[in-house]
Every structure is written in C-alpha cells, then in structure tokens.
Design a protein around this motif. Structure first.
Motif, short mmCIF file in Angstrom:
data_model
loop_
_atom_site.label_atom_id
_atom_site.label_comp_id
_atom_site.label_asym_id
_atom_site.label_seq_id
_atom_site.Cartn_x
_atom_site.Cartn_y
_atom_site.Cartn_z
N ILE A 161 -4.41 3.52 13.47
CA ILE A 161 -5.86 3.70 13.43
C ILE A 161 -6.15 4.30 12.06
N GLU A 162 -6.95 3.60 11.26
CA GLU A 162 -7.16 4.04 9.88
C GLU A 162 -8.65 4.20 9.56
N PRO A 163 -9.17 5.43 9.67
CA PRO A 163 -10.54 5.69 9.26
C PRO A 163 -10.60 5.92 7.75
N GLY A 213 6.84 15.18 15.92
CA GLY A 213 6.80 14.73 14.52
C GLY A 213 5.43 14.36 14.01
N GLU A 214 5.45 13.72 12.83
CA GLU A 214 4.20 13.41 12.13
C GLU A 214 3.42 12.32 12.86
N ILE A 215 2.15 12.61 13.15
CA ILE A 215 1.33 11.57 13.78
C ILE A 215 0.25 11.04 12.84
N ILE A 216 -0.12 11.84 11.82
CA ILE A 216 -1.14 11.38 10.86
C ILE A 216 -0.67 11.63 9.44
N GLN A 248 1.55 -2.97 5.46
CA GLN A 248 2.14 -1.67 5.84
C GLN A 248 1.04 -0.70 6.23
N SER A 249 -0.18 -1.02 5.81
CA SER A 249 -1.34 -0.15 6.03
C SER A 249 -2.55 -0.92 5.55
N GLY A 250 -3.66 -0.77 6.27
CA GLY A 250 -4.87 -1.47 5.83
C GLY A 250 -5.68 -0.66 4.84
N GLN A 251 -5.16 0.51 4.49
CA GLN A 251 -5.95 1.50 3.75
C GLN A 251 -6.71 0.98 2.53
N LEU A 252 -6.01 0.26 1.65
CA LEU A 252 -6.67 -0.12 0.39
C LEU A 252 -7.91 -0.97 0.68
N GLN A 254 -7.33 12.61 0.23
CA GLN A 254 -8.49 12.19 -0.56
C GLN A 254 -7.94 11.21 -1.59
N ARG A 255 -8.73 10.20 -1.92
CA ARG A 255 -8.23 9.14 -2.81
C ARG A 255 -8.69 9.39 -4.24
N ILE A 256 -7.90 8.92 -5.18
CA ILE A 256 -8.32 8.98 -6.59
C ILE A 256 -9.60 8.17 -6.74
N HIS A 266 10.69 5.81 14.85
CA HIS A 266 10.44 4.65 13.98
C HIS A 266 10.42 3.33 14.71
N LEU A 267 9.36 2.58 14.46
CA LEU A 267 9.28 1.20 14.91
C LEU A 267 9.14 0.32 13.68
N ILE A 268 9.46 -0.95 13.82
CA ILE A 268 9.29 -1.89 12.70
C ILE A 268 7.84 -2.37 12.69
N GLU A 269 7.32 -2.57 13.89
CA GLU A 269 5.92 -2.98 14.05
C GLU A 269 5.23 -1.88 14.85
N PHE A 270 4.22 -1.26 14.27
CA PHE A 270 3.51 -0.21 15.00
C PHE A 270 2.02 -0.34 14.72
N TRP A 271 1.22 0.32 15.55
CA TRP A 271 -0.23 0.17 15.45
C TRP A 271 -0.83 1.43 14.85
N ALA A 301 0.83 -1.20 0.00
CA ALA A 301 0.00 0.00 0.00
C ALA A 301 0.86 1.25 0.00
N GLU A 302 2.04 1.17 0.59
CA GLU A 302 2.87 2.36 0.80
C GLU A 302 4.25 2.20 0.18
N GLY A 303 4.30 1.74 -1.07
CA GLY A 303 5.59 1.60 -1.74
C GLY A 303 6.27 0.31 -1.36
N PHE A 315 3.45 -3.08 9.60
CA PHE A 315 4.85 -3.49 9.61
C PHE A 315 5.63 -2.76 8.53
N ARG A 316 6.76 -2.22 8.91
CA ARG A 316 7.61 -1.60 7.90
C ARG A 316 9.06 -1.92 8.21
N ALA A 317 9.71 -2.52 7.23
CA ALA A 317 11.11 -2.90 7.41
C ALA A 317 11.98 -1.65 7.25
N GLU A 318 11.77 -0.69 8.17
CA GLU A 318 12.48 0.58 8.11
C GLU A 318 13.91 0.37 8.55
N LYS A 319 14.83 0.91 7.75
CA LYS A 319 16.22 0.82 8.18
C LYS A 319 16.57 2.01 9.10
O1 4AD Z 1 1.88 8.42 6.51
P1 4AD Z 1 1.69 6.93 6.51
O2 4AD Z 1 2.70 6.12 5.83
O3 4AD Z 1 0.24 6.72 5.93
C1 4AD Z 1 -0.33 5.53 5.55
O4 4AD Z 1 0.13 4.44 5.78
C2 4AD Z 1 -1.69 5.70 4.96
N1 4AD Z 1 -1.98 4.52 4.15
C3 4AD Z 1 -2.69 5.87 6.06
C4 4AD Z 1 -4.10 6.07 5.54
O5 4AD Z 1 -4.35 7.03 4.85
N2 4AD Z 1 -4.99 5.15 5.87
O6 4AD Z 1 1.59 6.44 8.02
C5 4AD Z 1 0.60 6.94 8.88
C6 4AD Z 1 1.16 7.20 10.26
C7 4AD Z 1 2.28 8.23 10.32
O7 4AD Z 1 1.78 9.53 10.36
C8 4AD Z 1 2.97 7.85 11.62
O8 4AD Z 1 2.27 8.38 12.72
C9 4AD Z 1 2.82 6.35 11.64
O9 4AD Z 1 1.76 6.01 10.79
N3 4AD Z 1 4.05 5.67 11.19
C10 4AD Z 1 4.94 5.10 12.04
N4 4AD Z 1 4.98 5.00 13.37
C11 4AD Z 1 6.01 4.35 13.94
N5 4AD Z 1 7.00 3.76 13.23
C12 4AD Z 1 7.01 3.83 11.88
N6 4AD Z 1 7.97 3.22 11.20
C13 4AD Z 1 5.94 4.52 11.22
N7 4AD Z 1 5.63 4.77 9.92
C14 4AD Z 1 4.48 5.47 9.93
#
Ligand code: 4AD
Length: 429
Positions: A222-224, A351-354, A182-186, A358-360, A215-220, A162-164, A205-209
């Motif tokens: 909330i996706e409305p 830092g960035e929390i959200i 990586q995201s439940g969005q789709l 808008q989707r195509i 940054h966490l590898i596994e994070f939670w 979903a996210e590259g 889950f993101r295999a972030e280097k």
């Molecule tokens: O900006 P991101 O990548 O957005 C999405 O995944 C969209 N698909 C979400 C959506 O529109 N449904 O990630 C969303 C948020 C970030 O703003 C950040 O708070 C968190 O997820 N995040 C992480 N938190 C901890 N560790 C990481 N490696 C994170 N990567 C993203």
C-alpha cells in the motif's frame, strides 16, 4: 430458507439450508458431530439418529472429509459453541463425495502443506488469516477514502527500477528490457502532482535471495503519496493509519483473532502516537546492548527486534544515513549525511512494516543523485520533470501487507499471509 454460516444468527430456532463442506466429524452410536464450513464460517452440525432416522444417520457417519453437501437443520443458539450457534441436522444431500482428502486432522509438515496450498487454504487457521488480510485491505480503502486520497494504479511492467537494481525481476518487453515493479512510488509521485493525495495497492516483486520469515518474492504494498506534506506530516499519517487498521481488525475480526489465539491485549495498545528513535540513537542503543554495530550499517532482523523490544507499540526509526537509503530521499536540512526517512518496526519481533520518506524536490540535487547512483537521465527524465514543473515538498510511504498481516494475526512466517506465496524455491501451486 437458504443462508450462510455467517448469517445463521439471524435464524435462531428456524429451519435453514446451507451449502457446506465437511471439515471434520466425530460420532458415537447415536450422535454424529459434523464440523461444517461454507467459506463464510464454521459451525457444528449435530445429527441425532433418533431424529433423522437410521439410514440417514448411517450416511452421516460415513461422510468423508471435504465432501460437499446441502445440509438442512434448525439453528440453535449455544454459548459453548465458538460461533455461538449449532445446527440440529434434519436432512442433508451430498453434492460431491471427496475421497482421500490429503490434509487430515493430524499434523503435517510445512512443505507438505505448502505443496497443498490450494487445499490448505480451507483450514480454519488459513481461513482466519485470509479474513484478517481482507479486513486490513478494507480498512485501508476506508481510511484513505475518508482522508480524501484518490486510488491510483501504477504500472507493474516498468522500464526502470525504484529500489535499486540488486533484486530486480527482469523480463523482455518485446525487444526492450523491462522489470516487474519493485514499488509504484515513482509513478505515485507523478500522480500526487496531479491528484494531491493518492494511494496505490498492488503486487510488487523482488528477486530476493533471502529465505527468511519476512521475505516474499511477490508481495502486496500500500503506497500513499502526498503533495505538500513533509516528513513529520507523513509520520503522523502513518501512525494514524496503522492504528486505524489494527482497531478495525480488533472490531471486525474478533472470532478470527480468538481462533488464532492472538494476544489481543497487545493489539489494544496500538494507538497513535508511536514512539520514535533516531538512527543515531538506535546505533548507540545497540552498542550498549553489546551488538557489534557501527554507524553506517543497515539493521538486520535481530537489530530491529532488539530495538522494538523496548516498546509495546510500533516504533519509527528515523533519519538513516543517506548512503544506505534510496536515491530519492531528501537530505536532512541540518545534516547532509542523513535523510528524512523512517522505517516503522512492528512490536513483538515482526520487523519492518513500513518504509517511507520525504522526497527530493530539487531538480539539481536529484540530477546529482542520478550521477551518484549511475541512473541514466533518459530513463528517469520523466521523474526529473516532476521537479521541473511546479515542484512541491512531498512525502510518501509503503506498507508491506503480508508483514502487517503476520503481525496483526500473530503469524510466524509471511508465507501463510498471502493465498499463494511466491518464495525463493516455490512457484507451485
Ligand atoms: O522499504 P521498502 O523497500 O520501501 C519502498 O519500496 C518505498 N518505495 C515505499 C514508498 O515509499 N512508497 O518497502 C516497503 C515495505 C517494507 O517496509 C516491508 O513491509 C515490505 O514493503 N517489503 C516486503 N514484504 C515482504 N517481502 C519482501 N521481500 C519485502 N520487501 C519489502
């Protein structure tokens, strides 16, 4: 009467029994101060030699850290106690005697504490963080339920990204290739077409280097996701939601915020609406501040912090260049080069929390994006179908729980905001 520390205020001047662990102790010749915790809270037990007798007092003085006990006493209201109460101990029995608990009251290094995360969770600070995390989750469910959202659970094992593709976690799914989500969005977009307003809450889950404090590898997350809602509607929902969560934590977790020494005056200010700044204006601002930054680059943590410092509420940075954002974001109606998206940056450098957009909703445009991003139509045919059968304007966002906990609780590093953090070099415990 059996009770818990959380409910002990209902029993002032009564005799109660609690199951607890000994967090710490201090004693003089005549009095032993037992710092007790039972998972619901912390309280001081006071054992006086003259009251419990010589033998029991000796036993109390010899109690070891993290031994488990049933402890009986009379509840006293005491304004000086952090919890407001104290327990005048009349009796206790040891359930299990702990020997050589590794986390002593002295200072320990982070690596040592991380190696002992399964025990470190018992500390007052970690307890407070987990209670705040729980309140954020509780308030989230309450908020979205009140707003008429349906909770939907997207899959964790997925066949596409979903996210590259740079930070995908690869695994085998029998003979096929699969990835951890990586995201439940789709999937949430599909759910919104079935249920109108939906939200998910689950691990991603993101295999972030990257080895950063954010940054966490596994994070939670909330996706409305909302059918018939445009970018502007989504921003309004985000600021209302985030304000709701912050105000809920202030109301329900005052003791925990005090014990974490969180500056609550900062949190009191978090009420909708939130300021907004366009990506274009953010770039101009950074350049004026002396940063070497050109239009088209993505912000790093120092840039985000510099922008957020001008505000005492979270700030939306809107309309990023299309080329640095995900394939599914809808172009700005008047500007082909930017998309209808926003990142919400927390104040005080968290830092960035959200991330949201808008989707195509146009099938042809989405096909074009598949080409540009080398996505195979077969893998994403189902996602295209959403634009084929009654497509509607829709928007959504993802809030990273751990970064939000870090901000609200005032914790420097996200590793302390999740019970068992998965980090670049850590899969244990
Ligand atoms: O900006 P991101 O990548 O957005 C999405 O995944 C969209 N698909 C979400 C959506 O529109 N449904 O990630 C969303 C948020 C970030 O703003 C950040 O708070 C968190 O997820 N995040 C992480 N938190 C901890 N560790 C990481 N490696 C994170 N990567 C993203």
């Amino acid at each position: 009467m059996k009770t818990t520390i959380r409910k002990i205020g209902n029993h002032v001047e009564e005799t109660v029994t609690i199951g607890a662990w000994l967090a710490n102790k201090r004693s003089s010749g005549k009095i032993a101060f037992l710092q007790l915790r039972d998972g619901t809270g912390f309280i001081q037990g006071v054992a006086v030699k003259a009251e419990i007798g010589e033998e029991k007092f000796k036993e109390a003085k010899e109690l070891t850290q993290e031994s488990s006990l049933y402890i009986t006493g009379v509840v006293r209201a005491d304004d000086r106690a952090p919890s407001g109460y104290e327990l005048s101990v009349t009796d206790f029995s040891i359930i299990h005697e702990a020997k050589d608990y590794p986390i002593t009251p002295k200072e320990h290094g982070t690596e040592f504490l991380m190696d002992h995360r399964h025990l470190w969770l018992r500390s007052k600070k970690q307890h407070a963080i987990m209670v705040i995390r729980n309140e954020i989750i509780r308030a989230t469910y309450e908020f979205f339920n009140k707003e008429g959202f349906v909770k939907v659970d997207p899959p964790i094992l997925t066949g596409s990204s979903a996210e590259g593709t740079t930070n995908l976690f690869h695994t085998k799914y029998f003979d096929e290739d699969a990835y951890l989500s990586q995201s439940g969005q789709l999937y949430m977009e599909a759910a919104a077409m079935a249920l109108n307003k939906v939200f998910s809450f689950g691990p991603t889950f993101r295999a972030e280097k990257s080895k950063t404090r954010r940054h966490l590898i596994e994070f939670w997350m909330i996706e409305p996701e909302m059918a018939f809602m445009d970018h502007e509607d989504s921003l309004e929902l985000q600021e209302t939601y985030v304000s709701y969560v912050v105000q809920s934590v202030l109301k329900e977790c005052s003791q925990e915020l005090v014990s974490l020494e969180r500056d609550t005056a900062q949190l009191e200010k978090i009420k909708a609406p939130f300021p907004r700044i366009s990506y274009d204006d953010a770039v101009t601002f950074l350049q004026k501040e002396g940063y070497e930054f050109s239009w088209g680059e993505d912000f790093g943590a120092p840039h985000e912090t510099a922008i957020a410092e001008s505000f005492d509420k979270p700030v939306f940075i809107t309309n990023y260049p299309k080329d640095i954002k995900a394939f599914y974001m809808k172009p700005h109606p008047e500007r082909e080069d930017v998309v209808l998206c926003a990142d919400l940056i927390a104040p005080e450098g968290y830092g960035e929390i959200i991330g949201g957009s808008q989707r195509i909703d146009d099938e042809e445009l989405l096909r074009q994006r598949y080409d540009e991003h080398s996505l195979s139509v077969e893998a994403y045919q189902w996602y295209l179908d959403l634009r084929k059968y009654g497509s509607v304007p829709h928007s959504g966002f993802g809030l990273g729980l751990e970064r939000t906990v870090a901000w609200i609780a005032g914790i420097e590093h996200v590793r302390e905001t999740i019970p068992f953090p998965r980090l670049l070099n850590r899969l244990y415990p």
